[in-house]
Motif scaffolding. Structure first.
Motif, PDB file in Angstrom:
ATOM      1  N   LYS A   1      11.407  10.312 -21.481  1.00  0.00           N
ATOM      2  CA  LYS A   1      11.786  11.480 -22.806  1.00  0.00           C
ATOM      3  C   LYS A   1      13.541  10.311 -22.717  1.00  0.00           C
ATOM      4  O   LYS A   1      13.848  10.957 -21.012  1.00  0.00           O
ATOM      5  CB  LYS A   1      12.069  12.276 -22.346  1.00  0.00           C
ATOM      6  N   LEU A   2      13.750  10.275 -24.087  1.00  0.00           N
ATOM      7  CA  LEU A   2      15.480   9.723 -23.740  1.00  0.00           C
ATOM      8  C   LEU A   2      16.659  10.748 -23.097  1.00  0.00           C
ATOM      9  O   LEU A   2      17.872  10.421 -22.445  1.00  0.00           O
ATOM     10  CB  LEU A   2      16.154   9.606 -24.936  1.00  0.00           C
ATOM     11  N   GLU A   3      16.716  12.131 -23.547  1.00  0.00           N
ATOM     12  CA  GLU A   3      16.857  12.704 -23.161  1.00  0.00           C
ATOM     13  C   GLU A   3      17.467  12.816 -21.156  1.00  0.00           C
ATOM     14  O   GLU A   3      18.860  12.962 -20.612  1.00  0.00           O
ATOM     15  CB  GLU A   3      16.522  14.233 -23.770  1.00  0.00           C
ATOM     16  N   ALA A   4      15.957  13.013 -21.350  1.00  0.00           N
ATOM     17  CA  ALA A   4      16.080  13.016 -19.283  1.00  0.00           C
ATOM     18  C   ALA A   4      16.900  11.696 -19.082  1.00  0.00           C
ATOM     19  O   ALA A   4      17.811  11.661 -17.562  1.00  0.00           O
ATOM     20  CB  ALA A   4      15.177  12.843 -18.907  1.00  0.00           C
ATOM     21  N   ARG A   5      16.742  10.483 -19.633  1.00  0.00           N
ATOM     22  CA  ARG A   5      17.534   9.089 -18.874  1.00  0.00           C
ATOM     23  C   ARG A   5      19.198   9.212 -18.964  1.00  0.00           C
ATOM     24  O   ARG A   5      20.002   8.534 -18.023  1.00  0.00           O
ATOM     25  CB  ARG A   5      16.724   7.904 -19.740  1.00  0.00           C
ATOM     26  N   LEU A   6      19.369   9.705 -20.228  1.00  0.00           N
ATOM     27  CA  LEU A   6      20.442  10.457 -20.842  1.00  0.00           C
ATOM     28  C   LEU A   6      21.769  11.060 -19.794  1.00  0.00           C
ATOM     29  O   LEU A   6      22.234  10.681 -19.236  1.00  0.00           O
ATOM     30  CB  LEU A   6      21.472  10.730 -21.791  1.00  0.00           C
TER      31      LEU A   6
END
Length: 282
Positions: free
Chosen positions: A136-141
Motif C-alpha cells: 500500500k502506497l500509504e504505508a510506504r509513504l
C-alpha cells in the motif's frame, strides 16, 4: 455511547511497547546524542549549526528526500528479510560516512542520498516487522514520514511533539498519495508533491545540519564520517520503531486510546510536549 478512553487499560505488553516508543520519539535530538557521545556541551555543537545550515546543504537535503520519495513509491514493496537488519544497515551507513569523511563536505552530494536510501530501506524493514503492508502506497509513504520526526523543531524554531508533527505531515502525505495514485508517477513540480518534500526537508534538514556541524567539533572530526553516520542511522531507526509501534497499537486499540496513554507516559517521563492537545493524526 462512546467509551471513555481515560478508562481503557492497555495490556501490559502493549503498554511496555508504548513506553519504549514514547522514550524514542520524545528523546533528545541528534546534536544532543552527538554531544553526549563526544563528552562535550551540546551548545558547542548547536552553535555550529548556522555555518552548516546554508543554501547548498538545503539543496542536497531536498535532493536526498526526492530520491527517498522515488524509492518509497517504486521499490519499497519488495519482500524484506524476516527481521529488520538494523545492524547491517548501520554498518553500511558507517562505511559511506567514513568514505565521505575522507573527502569533506563535497562528498555529501553522493553520500547523503545514499545514506538516506539505506536508512529508508531499514525503516521499511522495521515498518513491515510492525505489521505494515508495504504493497500500500500509504504505508510506504509513512516510511518516508519518519525523516520528519527526527527533530523536535520546525524551520521556524517551534518546539513540537510527535503527534503535533504527525498531524501536519500526514496531511501532506495523504494529498501526495492521492496524486501519485491518480497520476501513477512522482512529479516533483506538482504542488502536492512539493509541499510534502518541503515539509520533510524543513525538519530533516535540521538533523542533517547537526550531522554536518559535528564534523567541525575536533573530538568528533577525527572519526566524523563513520561514527556520526552510525549515530545518525541509529537515531532514525529508533524514530521508525517508535512511529510504527504506535501505528500498530492504534490499529488494535484506536488512535484516541493510544494518544491518551502516550500523553500520560510522556508526562510521567517529565517530557512536556503537549501531546494531549495536539491535532488529531491519522
Amino acid at each position: 455511547m462512546s467509551q471513555d478512553v481515560t478508562q481503557l487499560v492497555l495490556p501490559p505488553g502493549d503498554h511496555a511497547a508504548l513506553k519504549v516508543a514514547v522514550k524514542a520519539l520524545e528523546s533528545p535530538n541528534l546534536a544532543a546524542k552527538i554531544a553526549d557521545y563526544a563528552g562535550i556541551p551540546v551548545n558547542r555543537v548547536l552553535n555550529l549549526l548556522p555555518k552548516a545550515a546554508n543554501r547548498q546543504l538545503s539543496g542536497l537535503v531536498r535532493s536526498a528526500v526526492l530520491t527517498g520519495l522515488e524509492v518509497a513509491v517504486d521499490t519499497l514493496n519488495e519482500k524484506p528479510p524476516p527481521s529488520p537488519a538494523v545492524g547491517f544497515s548501520s554498518f553500511l551507513a558507517g562505511v559511506t560516512g567514513g568514505v565521505s569523511g575522507l573527502f569533506g563536505f563535497g562528498a555529501l552530494t553522493v553520500e547523503l542520498p545514499l545514506t538516506t536510501t539505506l536508512m529508508l530501506r531499514a525503516i521499511a524493514e522495521i515498518a513491515q516487522h510492525e505489521g505494515e503492508d508495504l504493497s500500500k502506497l500509504e504505508a510506504r509513504l509513512a516510511c518516508l514520514e519518519v525523516f520528519a520526526y527526527g527533530t523536535k523543531k520546525t524551520s521556524e524554531g517551534v518546539d513540537v511533539g510527535y503527534y503535533a508533527a504527525r498531524a501536519l505531515i500526514s496531511k501532506y502525505t495523504s494529498d501526495a498519495a492521492a496524486y501519485i495514485l491518480e497520476r501513477g508517477a512522482v512529479d516533483a513540480s506538482a504542488p502536492v508533491i512539493s509541499n510534502l518534500v518541503s515539509e520533510i526537508v524543513s525538519r530533516f534538514g535540521l538533523v542533517v545540519s547537526d550531522k554536518v556541524a559535528a564534523g567541525a567539533v575536533p573530538i568528533i572530526g577525527a572519526v566524523f564520517g563513520a561514527t556520526v553516520n552510525v549515530i545518525f542511522m541509529d537515531h532514525f531507526q529508533k524514530m521508525a520503531k517508535g512511529h510504527f509501534t504506535l501505528r500498530r497499537l492504534e490499529r488494535v486499540h484506536g488512535s484516541a486510546t493510544v494518544r491518551h496513554h502516550y500523553a500520560e507516559i510522556a508526562n510521567d517521563l517529565a517530557v512536556p510536549r503537549g501531546v494531549a492537545t495536539a491535532s488529531t493524526a491519522r
